[in-house]
Write a protein that holds these residues in place. Sequence first.
Motif: not given
Length: 176
Positions: A110-117, A134-135, A144-148, A155-162
């Motif tokens: 996984x990576x964080x949003x900050x790491x991707x930025x 999200x787009x 995108x599920x690999x971003x935390x 955190x949120x995922x368009x397909x649902x957190x579960x």
Amino acid sequence: MPKTPPERLTLILDRIDTPVGQVLLVTDADGVVRALDFHDFEPRMRRLLARHCGAFELVERKAPAEVRDAVLSYFSGEARALDQVKTRTAGTAFQRAVWSALRAIPPGQTRTYAQIAQTVGSPRAVRATGMANGQNPIALIVPCHRVIGANGTLTGYAGGVERKRWLLAHECTILP
């Protein structure tokens, strides 16, 4: 002289059953993936397709075998089955950079949003990175599920957190 309306793009919609629900796989005439989403998010997928493709029509039939097989192989335990699947999207240069960075995250990591930025050269654009994430119209292939979150939470995922939790656990159990 009246303007000619843009030609409608004909896309193939395949519905594939998976352990976390049916996925909608959309390909074009070249067999390139234009969208991949979960069945319960079909309206979202259609909105993103319109944004990326303009006018389109979906024809329900099987996607090309190699693309369909890659999706099925991923769910059957081949962690890297989606790595070479070709995709085609529109999006801004920043969005495309974020999506490219997402594809570089190995399965099971996984990576964080900050790491991707940081990866895309915009370390202060953490929120914009989240919005680009999200787009993303091509779930799983552009993972995108690999971003935390920064604190390690799912955190949120368009397909649902579960689903996100399941996908990450699935990738951790299928690594070589």
